[in-house]
Design a protein around this motif. Structure first.
Motif, PDB file in Angstrom:
ATOM      1  N   ALA A 135      70.439  -9.231 -54.773  1.00  0.00           N
ATOM      2  CA  ALA A 135      69.064  -8.967 -55.183  1.00  0.00           C
ATOM      3  C   ALA A 135      68.160 -10.052 -54.596  1.00  0.00           C
ATOM      4  N   ASN A 136      66.880  -9.784 -54.588  1.00  0.00           N
ATOM      5  CA  ASN A 136      65.902 -10.735 -54.054  1.00  0.00           C
ATOM      6  C   ASN A 136      65.533 -11.758 -55.121  1.00  0.00           C
ATOM      7  N   ASP A 137      66.548 -12.486 -55.562  1.00  0.00           N
ATOM      8  CA  ASP A 137      66.352 -13.469 -56.622  1.00  0.00           C
ATOM      9  C   ASP A 137      65.698 -14.730 -56.070  1.00  0.00           C
ATOM     10  N   SER A 138      65.182 -15.539 -56.976  1.00  0.00           N
ATOM     11  CA  SER A 138      64.525 -16.777 -56.553  1.00  0.00           C
ATOM     12  C   SER A 138      65.556 -17.844 -56.216  1.00  0.00           C
ATOM     13  N   ALA A 139      65.208 -18.683 -55.260  1.00  0.00           N
ATOM     14  CA  ALA A 139      66.078 -19.764 -54.807  1.00  0.00           C
ATOM     15  C   ALA A 139      65.355 -21.088 -54.981  1.00  0.00           C
ATOM     16  N   TRP A 140      66.154 -22.125 -55.240  1.00  0.00           N
ATOM     17  CA  TRP A 140      65.651 -23.494 -55.311  1.00  0.00           C
ATOM     18  C   TRP A 140      66.093 -24.193 -54.031  1.00  0.00           C
ATOM     19  N   VAL A 141      65.149 -24.497 -53.144  1.00  0.00           N
ATOM     20  CA  VAL A 141      65.507 -25.079 -51.854  1.00  0.00           C
ATOM     21  C   VAL A 141      64.689 -26.333 -51.583  1.00  0.00           C
ATOM     22  N   PRO A 142      65.327 -27.398 -51.110  1.00  0.00           N
ATOM     23  CA  PRO A 142      64.584 -28.557 -50.603  1.00  0.00           C
ATOM     24  C   PRO A 142      64.452 -28.442 -49.086  1.00  0.00           C
ATOM     25  N   TYR A 143      63.293 -28.057 -48.640  1.00  0.00           N
ATOM     26  CA  TYR A 143      63.071 -27.938 -47.196  1.00  0.00           C
ATOM     27  C   TYR A 143      63.124 -29.313 -46.529  1.00  0.00           C
ATOM     28  N   VAL A 144      63.566 -29.333 -45.282  1.00  0.00           N
ATOM     29  CA  VAL A 144      63.331 -30.505 -44.448  1.00  0.00           C
ATOM     30  C   VAL A 144      61.821 -30.738 -44.412  1.00  0.00           C
ATOM     31  N   ARG A 145      61.412 -32.008 -44.538  1.00  0.00           N
ATOM     32  CA  ARG A 145      59.985 -32.301 -44.692  1.00  0.00           C
ATOM     33  C   ARG A 145      59.236 -32.243 -43.358  1.00  0.00           C
ATOM     34  N   GLN A 146      59.036 -31.033 -42.888  1.00  0.00           N
ATOM     35  CA  GLN A 146      58.178 -30.773 -41.732  1.00  0.00           C
ATOM     36  C   GLN A 146      57.496 -29.435 -41.985  1.00  0.00           C
ATOM     37  N   ASP A 147      56.216 -29.459 -42.259  1.00  0.00           N
ATOM     38  CA  ASP A 147      55.524 -28.235 -42.654  1.00  0.00           C
ATOM     39  C   ASP A 147      55.432 -27.221 -41.528  1.00  0.00           C
ATOM     40  N   ASN A 148      55.272 -27.705 -40.297  1.00  0.00           N
ATOM     41  CA  ASN A 148      55.154 -26.810 -39.144  1.00  0.00           C
ATOM     42  C   ASN A 148      56.108 -27.264 -38.045  1.00  0.00           C
ATOM     43  N   PRO A 149      57.399 -27.086 -38.273  1.00  0.00           N
ATOM     44  CA  PRO A 149      58.359 -27.590 -37.283  1.00  0.00           C
ATOM     45  C   PRO A 149      58.267 -26.831 -35.972  1.00  0.00           C
ATOM     46  N   ALA A 150      58.393 -27.595 -34.870  1.00  0.00           N
ATOM     47  CA  ALA A 150      58.356 -26.967 -33.549  1.00  0.00           C
ATOM     48  C   ALA A 150      59.625 -26.181 -33.274  1.00  0.00           C
ATOM     49  N   ARG A 173      61.199 -20.324 -40.550  1.00  0.00           N
ATOM     50  CA  ARG A 173      61.062 -21.375 -39.535  1.00  0.00           C
ATOM     51  C   ARG A 173      61.669 -22.699 -40.000  1.00  0.00           C
ATOM     52  N   ARG A 174      61.998 -22.770 -41.284  1.00  0.00           N
ATOM     53  CA  ARG A 174      62.351 -24.066 -41.851  1.00  0.00           C
ATOM     54  C   ARG A 174      63.806 -24.104 -42.296  1.00  0.00           C
ATOM     55  N   LEU A 175      64.397 -25.271 -42.161  1.00  0.00           N
ATOM     56  CA  LEU A 175      65.736 -25.526 -42.663  1.00  0.00           C
ATOM     57  C   LEU A 175      65.652 -26.156 -44.045  1.00  0.00           C
ATOM     58  N   ALA A 176      66.631 -25.854 -44.874  1.00  0.00           N
ATOM     59  CA  ALA A 176      66.783 -26.516 -46.171  1.00  0.00           C
ATOM     60  C   ALA A 176      68.122 -27.222 -46.174  1.00  0.00           C
ATOM     61  N   PHE A 177      68.137 -28.429 -46.726  1.00  0.00           N
ATOM     62  CA  PHE A 177      69.396 -29.154 -46.835  1.00  0.00           C
ATOM     63  C   PHE A 177      70.032 -28.882 -48.189  1.00  0.00           C
ATOM     64  N   LEU A 178      71.301 -29.171 -48.295  1.00  0.00           N
ATOM     65  CA  LEU A 178      72.074 -28.856 -49.494  1.00  0.00           C
ATOM     66  C   LEU A 178      72.025 -30.012 -50.500  1.00  0.00           C
ATOM     67  N   PRO A 179      72.320 -29.661 -51.782  1.00  0.00           N
ATOM     68  CA  PRO A 179      72.604 -28.355 -52.362  1.00  0.00           C
ATOM     69  C   PRO A 179      71.334 -27.508 -52.566  1.00  0.00           C
ATOM     70  N   VAL A 180      71.538 -26.192 -52.532  1.00  0.00           N
ATOM     71  CA  VAL A 180      70.510 -25.228 -52.917  1.00  0.00           C
ATOM     72  C   VAL A 180      71.095 -24.368 -54.031  1.00  0.00           C
ATOM     73  N   ALA A 181      70.233 -23.688 -54.757  1.00  0.00           N
ATOM     74  CA  ALA A 181      70.713 -22.816 -55.831  1.00  0.00           C
ATOM     75  C   ALA A 181      69.926 -21.515 -55.828  1.00  0.00           C
ATOM     76  N   VAL A 182      70.591 -20.440 -56.230  1.00  0.00           N
ATOM     77  CA  VAL A 182      69.973 -19.126 -56.327  1.00  0.00           C
ATOM     78  C   VAL A 182      70.165 -18.603 -57.741  1.00  0.00           C
ATOM     79  N   ASN A 183      69.071 -18.128 -58.344  1.00  0.00           N
ATOM     80  CA  ASN A 183      69.157 -17.516 -59.668  1.00  0.00           C
ATOM     81  C   ASN A 183      69.844 -16.170 -59.565  1.00  0.00           C
ATOM     82  N   ALA A 184      70.552 -15.801 -60.615  1.00  0.00           N
ATOM     83  CA  ALA A 184      71.164 -14.474 -60.687  1.00  0.00           C
ATOM     84  C   ALA A 184      70.895 -13.886 -62.064  1.00  0.00           C
ATOM     85  N   ALA A 185      71.247 -12.634 -62.226  1.00  0.00           N
ATOM     86  CA  ALA A 185      70.986 -11.944 -63.485  1.00  0.00           C
ATOM     87  C   ALA A 185      71.684 -12.649 -64.639  1.00  0.00           C
TER      88      ALA A 185
END
Length: 660
Positions: free
Chosen positions: A146-161, A186-198
């Motif tokens: 499902a299109n559940d919400s994810a908790w991601v820490p993006y690499v800190r570059q708002d407009n990466p080349a 366009r952006r990478l996220a480093f680990l850990p990440v989490a995804v909500n589920a039902a």
């Protein structure tokens, strides 16, 4: 170590177009289904509900082979393991390691291993190849139903080349919470990440046993799928970056890892929780790491550290000029000795700038004199070192400073996790262990179990720590503080560096470099010494400020940094968290709150029968306006062991509990 191992006999399997295999967790709730044939794929289920839908995994080699395409089974092995792992530098003394395992030996001299634990599932590839090869790329996909919400820490570059530009980063950012399909492709996220589920479930993704291989990022915005991404191996590296202390990758190889024949690859972990607190008390990374390679760890001494950099050496009421000089560090040593603090760190500035040479010490510092002075006072010295300066002659540096009597190094500005940098971590850990030196990796990627393999590695940054409050004006650090126990801390200890004595409400906070403050209340800072796992725990503020706050300083210096036992009591990701930790006859309980005032009931039933008292630090009546307001009191723990507490916006609660 007590262990039981039951292995089913190997059974031959014909190379059919598609076959399905299953491994279940010991409690039967979690299961992984593995599909072989044209493409190696897996599913993750809990009680029959799909948590991760059919997802492809493979390794593309320079030989032209793709391990996993096809996946033709030669044999399978099933096993069950239950063992007790001794954990000398951890949040509990022993770890119960209980799992079921399925190994599929596949045509092409490789295998895939799936382990199912009650708290998650992990898989890894392994090869038995004799000749060297390169891994061109790895396919690691996580297809969610499902299109559940994810908790991601993006690499800190708002407009990466490009993706490549993002492989150079400090691995620290707050969390973006968004539906999977809405993530920025366009952006990478480093680990850990989490995804909500039902049903309040979460699936957290991270990795373990990352040796001789690049770390994994994930990339979203592809419908309901997260895709693993890996930095190509460096080809040409030049000194550069911050004060010429970083390794700047100029060109890269056409592969992500060079491998010398037979090897195991890192574990891909999917931790599963039905309650958020289960993520805050998860041991999968530690369990899946390689066992200790240090025979004698009795010399590894976790503890507290008086730190200079965050407070900008800003002491006062003295008759010398404060700064990077011997008089200032003797003051820090005197403070540490008087308050039973184990270490003092000399952060950046003690070595000559722009030389990347730890043997060139500024004239204002006499290191041997400081080491000897600290020894007389029962305080040991830890030195900050930039990556290039430490790595340029690793053996010589470790030998020299060990002989001087230095306790260890805080190594900073690695800011990469490609194969070459991961190898540096292992080389540094092994060399430091040889000379009985502690290591704190700052400017680091998240832990992946190296702290079990080399227990002298006592801490890692890879966290958006309190240092950011020196310059950031828009970050919501309080909400971050009640998110990381479920996410970043899942991977291992954090060099967060709490302990601010200047505290600010949401409206009063501002960034001040020389006299920094924290967001949230004083008790929020105090509770972090219980909540945050950190065997080497820093006191970030100036000794002068601590000496003006006797009660808080005595509390901070007395809190242990490693534990006999740990349990998460209650909490909700991004809202609040309560954790209890045991050391000897004492239990320490900490609670952290977001910006919403909150009443909680803590179930202290784990104390058992008997009468208990608690030394309590709680938010003061006016902590919502003056964040430093707190109250200390001694209370009786209720006979029913149900303790009701109140926390201010951005607040916290601390209790040290003991039998009367």
């Amino acid at each position: 170590m007590a262990a039981s191992l039951l292995l089913a006999g190997a059974t031959a399997a014909p190379a059919l177009a598609q076959q399905a295999y299953t491994v279940q967790s010991p409690d039967g709730h979690l299961s992984a289904r593995i599909f072989t044939g044209p493409q190696l794929r897996y599913q993750l289920l809990r009680d029959g509900e799909t948590l991760i839908d059919t997802s492809a995994i493979s390794l593309q080699l320079s030989t032209g082979e793709i391990l996993g395409k096809p996946a033709l089974v030669r044999s399978q092995h099933k096993g069950s393991v239950q063992q007790i792992i001794s954990a000398p530098v951890y949040k509990r003394k022993t770890v119960n390691d209980h799992y079921n395992e399925l190994t599929l030996a596949l045509k092409g001299d490789y295998s895939v291993v799936f382990r199912a634990y009650n708290e998650g599932v992990a898989y890894r590839f392994a090869t038995s190849k004799k000749a060297a090869f390169d891994v061109v790329n790895e396919e690691a996909t996580f297809n969610f139903p499902a299109n559940d919400s994810a908790w991601v820490p993006y690499v800190r570059q708002d407009n990466p080349a490009s993706f490549d530009a993002q492989f150079y980063n400090s691995f620290e950012n707050t969390y973006t919470v968004a539906p999977l399909a809405s993530l920025d492709s366009r952006r990478l996220a480093f680990l850990p990440v989490a995804v909500n589920a039902a049903g309040g479930k979460h699936i957290a993704i991270t990795e373990a046993d990352l040796e001789n291989y690049p770390g994994m990022y994930v990339n979203g915005g592809h419908g309901q799928t997260l895709k693993g991404v890996f930095a190509p191996a460096p080809k040409d590296i030049e000194a550069g970056g911050h004060n010429m202390l970083q390794g700047v990758v100029k060109t890269r190889q056409p592969y992500i890892a060079h491998c010398e024949g037979a090897r195991n690859f890192p574990w891909r972990i999917m931790a599963v929780s039905t309650q958020d607190t289960q993520l805050a008390d998860n041991d999968l990374v530690y369990k899946l790491a390689s066992p200790s390679r240090v025979a004698d760890v009795s010399w590894v001494k976790p503890g507290k550290v008086a730190w200079d950099w965050w407070n900008d050496w800003n002491i006062y009421g003295v008759d010398f000029k404060a700064g990077i000089n011997n008089d200032t560090y003797k003051y820090y040593i005197d403070f540490a000795s008087a308050h039973h603090i184990d270490y003092v760190i000399l952060d950046e500035g003690w070595a000559v700038n722009l030389k990347a040479d730890l043997f060139q010490v500024i004239p204002e510092i006499d290191l041997q004199q400081l080491v000897d002075y600290g020894k007389q006072k029962g305080v040991r010295i830890i030195l900050w070192a930039g990556y290039n300066a430490f790595n340029r002659d690793l053996e010589k540096v470790c030998r020299h400073f060990s002989e001087m009597g230095v306790a260890g190094f805080k190594v900073d500005f690695m800011d990469r996790d490609d194969q070459a940098m991961v190898n540096f971590y292992y080389q540094a850990a092994a060399t430091a262990a040889k000379y009985r030196l502690l290591l704190d990796f700052h400017g680091a990627y998240k832990p992946t179990g190296l702290q079990r393999t080399y227990p002298n590695v006592v801490n890692f940054e890879g966290v958006h720590g309190l240092e950011n409050m020196k310059w950031e004006t828009n970050s919501d650090q309080v909400t971050y503080d009640v998110s990381i126990p479920y996410l970043r801390m899942l991977a291992g200890p954090m060099d967060y560096t709490q302990g601010a004595m200047r505290n600010a409400t949401r409206g009063n906070y501002r960034a001040v470099n020389a006299e920094p403050m924290s967001q949230g209340t004083r008790c929020h800072q105090l509770a972090e010494y219980v909540i945050f796992e950190s065997p080497l725990e820093m006191l970030c503020d100036a000794p002068t400020n601590y000496m003006a706050e006797k009660e808080c300083t005595e509390l901070i210096s007395a809190v242990p940094t490693v534990w006999d036992n740990t349990m998460a009591l209650n909490g909700e990701m991004g809202q609040y968290i309560s954790i209890a930790r045991q050391s000897g006859n004492y239990w320490y309980v900490g609670s952290l709150n977001n910006w919403t005032a909150r009443n909680l009931t803590l179930d202290l039933g784990f104390l058992g029968n008997g009468h208990y008292k608690a030394e309590v630090f709680k938010d003061g009546a006016n902590a919502d306006r003056a964040a430093k307001d707190y109250k200390r009191e001694i209370i009786d723990v209720p006979a029913n062991k149900q303790l009701t507490i109140s926390m201010a916006p951005g607040g916290g609660y601390f209790a040290r509990i003991y039998a009367e």
